[in-house]
Design an enzyme around this catalytic site. Structure first.
Site, PDB file in Angstrom:
ATOM      1  N   GLY A  36       0.841  -1.207   0.000  1.00 52.57           N
ATOM      2  CA  GLY A  36       0.000   0.000   0.000  1.00 52.57           C
ATOM      3  C   GLY A  36       0.872   1.250   0.000  1.00 52.57           C
ATOM      4  O   GLY A  36       2.095   1.169   0.101  1.00 52.57           O
ATOM      5  N   THR A  95       1.699 -13.494   6.378  1.00 53.16           N
ATOM      6  CA  THR A  95       0.709 -12.406   6.407  1.00 53.16           C
ATOM      7  C   THR A  95      -0.687 -12.953   6.187  1.00 53.16           C
ATOM      8  O   THR A  95      -1.633 -12.581   6.890  1.00 53.16           O
ATOM      9  CB  THR A  95       1.010 -11.365   5.302  1.00 53.16           C
ATOM     10  OG1 THR A  95       2.368 -11.000   5.394  1.00 53.16           O
ATOM     11  CG2 THR A  95       0.135 -10.142   5.431  1.00 53.16           C
ATOM     12  N   TYR A 153      -0.295 -19.340  -2.415  1.00 55.01           N
ATOM     13  CA  TYR A 153      -1.206 -18.212  -2.222  1.00 55.01           C
ATOM     14  C   TYR A 153      -2.651 -18.717  -2.150  1.00 55.01           C
ATOM     15  O   TYR A 153      -3.405 -18.361  -1.241  1.00 55.01           O
ATOM     16  CB  TYR A 153      -1.032 -17.225  -3.385  1.00 55.01           C
ATOM     17  CG  TYR A 153      -1.921 -16.009  -3.326  1.00 55.01           C
ATOM     18  CD1 TYR A 153      -1.998 -15.234  -2.176  1.00 55.01           C
ATOM     19  CD2 TYR A 153      -2.679 -15.632  -4.426  1.00 55.01           C
ATOM     20  CE1 TYR A 153      -2.811 -14.108  -2.136  1.00 55.01           C
ATOM     21  CE2 TYR A 153      -3.486 -14.501  -4.394  1.00 55.01           C
ATOM     22  CZ  TYR A 153      -3.549 -13.747  -3.241  1.00 55.01           C
ATOM     23  OH  TYR A 153      -4.344 -12.644  -3.205  1.00 55.01           O
TER      24      TYR A 153
END
Ligand code: UDP
Length: 323
Positions: A36, A95, A153
């Site tokens: 971000g 994460t 993922y």
């Protein structure tokens, strides 16, 4: 209403923040600025209804405090983008798995409703296997072996979905799970592999547009403004609780056609070049041939229809990179 957006300085998160701020909500953002950017929310920093916290969702003390003071949580913080996942697999897994664990544990402690964003990656190669029928939420997942890094993922986000649904069923925590298909628009960066910002940036510089593989693989792209509208409607809809819902645009395009469209719309002199997957990502990389959502459930729950078509999506990205 007091709303917490994890990953609120990211591409989709910051557009959600814009929408919530325009609705007059009080908005809290936690973002570690890994992918971000503070610039994405800079226009809200002076607004007393906006509260930015630089930090990671792995910080349970901070997250617990933020969740305790909010009414609802949009959980968007995640490691995203195929390139990032290929380059930094440990960070991706930690994460996505531990981060969501912390978010759900804190939300449950304070019984706050959570919308968890997952990804169409969880379907893996399902569409290749089902004869090309659009992907429905109850389709079997088809993912490759653990030795092929790409699938980590998909599995990390599938774990998030299992955990969210487990909290819903066992702890009666109101959760909504959203599977976002390819989402595009202003503020998306090409650095982590996203195809449209990559093509547009190359086209504007008259540099080669690189298509991985032979370009016959296809995707379906949703404009981020449409995605945000869908997320907000799903959060408001009680019947969406405990559900997994696709958010995407069924309009499909091959990556070869997309390269040509970007070249035409930018009036670029860029050559379109084809690069084998092994050269781009190393040996053994597997790509999905097609990925197209069935959005029947989303329509039934919220009345949502995508507004912006592919040309408008590409135009909005061109305009963003030109300015
Ligand atoms: N792609 C490409 N050139 C690029 C970036 C991506 O040809 O510079 C291809 C990629 O191999 C995939 C499609 O475009 O087939 C969409 O890629 P993206 O990373 O945007 O999303 P995902 O693979 O997650 O659908």
């Amino acid at each position: 209403m007091k709303v917490l957006v994890t990953g609120g300085a990211g591409f989709i998160g910051s557009h959600l923040v814009d929408h919530l701020m325009a609705q007059g909500e009080q908005v809290w953002v936690i973002d570690d600025l890994s992918t971000g950017n503070l610039k994405n929310v800079a226009h809200h920093l002076q607004n007393p209804r906006f509260h930015f916290h630089l930090g990671t969702i792995l910080d349970e003390t901070l997250l617990d405090r933020l969740i305790s003071q909010c009414d609802v949580v949009f959980h968007l913080a995640a490691a995203v983008g195929v390139k990032l996942i290929m380059n930094r697999p440990v960070e991706t897994l930690e994460t996505n798995v531990r981060g969501t664990e912390v978010v759900l544990r804190c939300a449950n402690r304070h019984k706050k409703k959570v919308l968890v964003t997952s990804t169409s990656e969880v379907y893996g190669k399902a569409m290749d296997d089902n004869g090309g029928a659009p992907l429905r939420e109850d389709a079997d997942r088809v993912v490759g072996p653990t030795t092929k890094r790409r699938w980590s993922y998909a599995c990390s986000k599938a774990f998030d979905e299992f955990l969210a649904l487990a909290y819903y069923e066992e702890k009666k925590l109101p959760v909504v799970v959203v599977r976002l298909f390819n989402t595009v628009g202003p503020r998306q960066i090409g650095q982590y592999g996203m195809v449209i910002p990559n093509f547009v940036q190359k086209a504007l510089l008259n540099k080669p547009i690189i298509v991985y593989g032979d370009g016959t693989q296809s995707r379906s792209f949703l404009h981020v403004a449409d995605a945000v509208e869908a997320l907000v409607r799903l959060m408001r809809e009680p019947r969406a609780e405990g559900q997994v819902v696709n958010v995407g645009n069924p309009e499909e395009v091959t990556i070869g056609e997309l390269a040509q469209l970007v070249k035409d719309m930018t009036r670029s002199a860029s050559p379109i070049e084809f690069l084998p997957y092994e050269k781009a990502f190393g040996p053994g990389f597997e790509d999905m041939r097609r990925r197209r959502p069935d959005i029947t459930k989303l329509k039934e729950l919220t009345g949502f229809e995508p507004v912006l078509d592919l040309r408008s999506i590409v135009a909005s990205v061109i305009e963003y990179y030109q300015s």
